[in-house]
Design a protein around this motif. Structure first.
Motif, PDB file in Angstrom:
ATOM      1  N   ARG A 141      10.181   2.783  12.408  1.00 21.58           N
ATOM      2  CA  ARG A 141       8.834   2.694  12.969  1.00 21.58           C
ATOM      3  C   ARG A 141       8.794   1.704  14.125  1.00 21.58           C
ATOM      4  N   THR A 142       7.889   1.974  15.044  1.00 22.90           N
ATOM      5  CA  THR A 142       7.758   1.095  16.202  1.00 22.90           C
ATOM      6  C   THR A 142       6.695   0.036  15.949  1.00 22.90           C
ATOM      7  N   GLY A 143       6.647  -0.956  16.809  1.00 19.76           N
ATOM      8  CA  GLY A 143       5.652  -2.000  16.698  1.00 19.76           C
ATOM      9  C   GLY A 143       4.244  -1.497  16.939  1.00 19.76           C
ATOM     10  N   SER A 144       4.111  -0.401  17.695  1.00 22.69           N
ATOM     11  CA  SER A 144       2.774   0.125  17.971  1.00 22.69           C
ATOM     12  C   SER A 144       2.118   0.673  16.705  1.00 22.69           C
ATOM     13  N   ASP A 145       2.910   1.186  15.782  1.00 32.21           N
ATOM     14  CA  ASP A 145       2.360   1.661  14.512  1.00 32.21           C
ATOM     15  C   ASP A 145       1.725   0.505  13.739  1.00 32.21           C
ATOM     16  N   LEU A 146       2.418  -0.614  13.741  1.00 33.49           N
ATOM     17  CA  LEU A 146       1.882  -1.798  13.069  1.00 33.49           C
ATOM     18  C   LEU A 146       0.570  -2.249  13.702  1.00 33.49           C
ATOM     19  N   LEU A 147       0.511  -2.211  15.014  1.00 31.41           N
ATOM     20  CA  LEU A 147      -0.696  -2.640  15.717  1.00 31.41           C
ATOM     21  C   LEU A 147      -1.866  -1.699  15.459  1.00 31.41           C
ATOM     22  N   VAL A 148      -1.600  -0.410  15.390  1.00 36.98           N
ATOM     23  CA  VAL A 148      -2.673   0.560  15.130  1.00 36.98           C
ATOM     24  C   VAL A 148      -3.265   0.333  13.745  1.00 36.98           C
ATOM     25  N   VAL A 149      -2.419   0.182  12.745  1.00 31.52           N
ATOM     26  CA  VAL A 149      -2.916  -0.022  11.379  1.00 31.52           C
ATOM     27  C   VAL A 149      -3.623  -1.375  11.269  1.00 31.52           C
ATOM     28  N   ALA A 150      -3.051  -2.409  11.867  1.00 29.28           N
ATOM     29  CA  ALA A 150      -3.697  -3.723  11.834  1.00 29.28           C
ATOM     30  C   ALA A 150      -5.036  -3.683  12.560  1.00 29.28           C
ATOM     31  N   ALA A 182       7.168  -4.193 -10.515  1.00 31.37           N
ATOM     32  CA  ALA A 182       5.999  -3.764  -9.748  1.00 31.37           C
ATOM     33  C   ALA A 182       6.152  -4.265  -8.327  1.00 31.37           C
ATOM     34  N   GLU A 183       6.087  -3.356  -7.377  1.00 30.27           N
ATOM     35  CA  GLU A 183       6.146  -3.739  -5.979  1.00 30.27           C
ATOM     36  C   GLU A 183       4.732  -4.046  -5.497  1.00 30.27           C
ATOM     37  N   LEU A 184       4.643  -4.659  -4.348  1.00 33.68           N
ATOM     38  CA  LEU A 184       3.339  -5.030  -3.804  1.00 33.68           C
ATOM     39  C   LEU A 184       2.457  -3.806  -3.596  1.00 33.68           C
ATOM     40  N   SER A 185       3.034  -2.702  -3.137  1.00 34.87           N
ATOM     41  CA  SER A 185       2.240  -1.487  -2.933  1.00 34.87           C
ATOM     42  C   SER A 185       1.703  -0.948  -4.262  1.00 34.87           C
ATOM     43  N   ASP A 186       2.454  -1.137  -5.348  1.00 33.21           N
ATOM     44  CA  ASP A 186       1.974  -0.723  -6.669  1.00 33.21           C
ATOM     45  C   ASP A 186       0.773  -1.565  -7.109  1.00 33.21           C
ATOM     46  N   ILE A 187       0.837  -2.851  -6.857  1.00 33.12           N
ATOM     47  CA  ILE A 187      -0.259  -3.744  -7.224  1.00 33.12           C
ATOM     48  C   ILE A 187      -1.502  -3.420  -6.392  1.00 33.12           C
ATOM     49  N   LEU A 188      -1.303  -3.132  -5.105  1.00 32.19           N
ATOM     50  CA  LEU A 188      -2.437  -2.748  -4.263  1.00 32.19           C
ATOM     51  C   LEU A 188      -3.059  -1.434  -4.731  1.00 32.19           C
ATOM     52  N   LEU A 189      -2.227  -0.533  -5.243  1.00 31.03           N
ATOM     53  CA  LEU A 189      -2.755   0.717  -5.794  1.00 31.03           C
ATOM     54  C   LEU A 189      -3.653   0.438  -6.996  1.00 31.03           C
ATOM     55  N   THR A 213      -7.615  -1.690   1.624  1.00 30.13           N
ATOM     56  CA  THR A 213      -6.474  -1.818   0.708  1.00 30.13           C
ATOM     57  C   THR A 213      -5.461  -0.700   0.935  1.00 30.13           C
ATOM     58  N   ALA A 214      -5.947   0.525   1.151  1.00 24.66           N
ATOM     59  CA  ALA A 214      -5.040   1.651   1.415  1.00 24.66           C
ATOM     60  C   ALA A 214      -4.279   1.427   2.717  1.00 24.66           C
ATOM     61  N   LEU A 215      -4.960   0.917   3.727  1.00 23.68           N
ATOM     62  CA  LEU A 215      -4.266   0.622   4.987  1.00 23.68           C
ATOM     63  C   LEU A 215      -3.274  -0.527   4.819  1.00 23.68           C
ATOM     64  N   GLY A 216      -3.579  -1.457   3.928  1.00 13.93           N
ATOM     65  CA  GLY A 216      -2.615  -2.518   3.620  1.00 13.93           C
ATOM     66  C   GLY A 216      -1.342  -1.946   3.024  1.00 13.93           C
ATOM     67  N   ARG A 217      -1.508  -0.938   2.160  1.00  5.09           N
ATOM     68  CA  ARG A 217      -0.324  -0.273   1.607  1.00  5.09           C
ATOM     69  C   ARG A 217       0.478   0.414   2.707  1.00  5.09           C
ATOM     70  N   VAL A 218      -0.226   1.067   3.634  1.00  4.16           N
ATOM     71  CA  VAL A 218       0.451   1.725   4.757  1.00  4.16           C
ATOM     72  C   VAL A 218       1.178   0.690   5.616  1.00  4.16           C
ATOM     73  N   LEU A 219       0.540  -0.443   5.840  1.00  5.47           N
ATOM     74  CA  LEU A 219       1.149  -1.513   6.630  1.00  5.47           C
ATOM     75  C   LEU A 219       2.444  -1.998   5.985  1.00  5.47           C
ATOM     76  N   ILE A 220       2.434  -2.106   4.661  1.00  7.05           N
ATOM     77  CA  ILE A 220       3.643  -2.520   3.942  1.00  7.05           C
ATOM     78  C   ILE A 220       4.742  -1.471   4.103  1.00  7.05           C
ATOM     79  N   GLU A 221       4.366  -0.192   4.020  1.00  6.85           N
ATOM     80  CA  GLU A 221       5.357   0.875   4.184  1.00  6.85           C
ATOM     81  C   GLU A 221       5.921   0.900   5.601  1.00  6.85           C
ATOM     82  N   ILE A 222       5.050   0.687   6.596  1.00  7.14           N
ATOM     83  CA  ILE A 222       5.517   0.670   7.984  1.00  7.14           C
ATOM     84  C   ILE A 222       6.454  -0.517   8.209  1.00  7.14           C
ATOM     85  N   GLY A 223       6.090  -1.661   7.678  1.00  6.65           N
ATOM     86  CA  GLY A 223       6.936  -2.841   7.828  1.00  6.65           C
ATOM     87  C   GLY A 223       8.281  -2.683   7.155  1.00  6.65           C
TER      88      GLY A 223
END
Length: 134
Positions: free
Chosen positions: A98-107, A45-52, A83-93
């Motif tokens: 992906r650029t750093g600006s994507d991380l900043l927008v989601v955060a 189980a990956e972290l994104s799976d647990i968040l799901l 929680t859904a945005l946390g999953r997106v943040l994990i995928e972006i990371g």
């Protein structure tokens, strides 16, 4: 005649609510079981799976609260979005392109939703999970 029409209308609205609450609840359980089965199939189980699974838990809690109180707990919707945005943040990371600006927008979006939860918490303290009638 108006009283009879109001009674029939209330019965239809209640029936509609109960039918779709059970449909949403059943779909949530079905999706959670399928996601858990996929994790077992992968052997991990990956972290994104647990968040799901946490998202499914919050949806189930929200349905249960609405079923008991007929009030939609808005904060649970915000928790689901965070929680859904946390999953997106994990995928972006995890993505190299992906650029750093994507991380900043989601955060930033997570921060705004967290502030909204704080405002709702202090604006309506009676909606605490412990204060909901059982």
């Amino acid at each position: 005649m108006k009283n009879a029409a109001d009674a029939v209308g209330a019965l239809l609205v209640d029936g509609f609510h109960y039918f779709f609450l059970f449909a949403i609840g059943a779909t949530t359980v079905w999706s959670a079981v399928a996601a858990f089965g996929n994790m077992i199939g992968k052997g991990q189980a990956e972290l994104s799976d647990i968040l799901l699974l946490f998202i499914y838990l919050e949806i189930g809690a929200m349905v249960g609260i609405y079923f008991r109180t007929t009030r939609l707990p808005v904060r649970y919707l915000i928790y689901i979005a965070i929680t859904a945005l946390g999953r997106v943040l994990i995928e972006i990371g995890g993505a190299e392109h992906r650029t750093g600006s994507d991380l900043l927008v989601v955060a930033g979006a997570i921060l705004v939703l967290s502030l909204a939860t704080l405002v709702l918490r202090f604006a309506s303290p009676q909606e605490e999970a412990g204060d909901i009638p059982r």
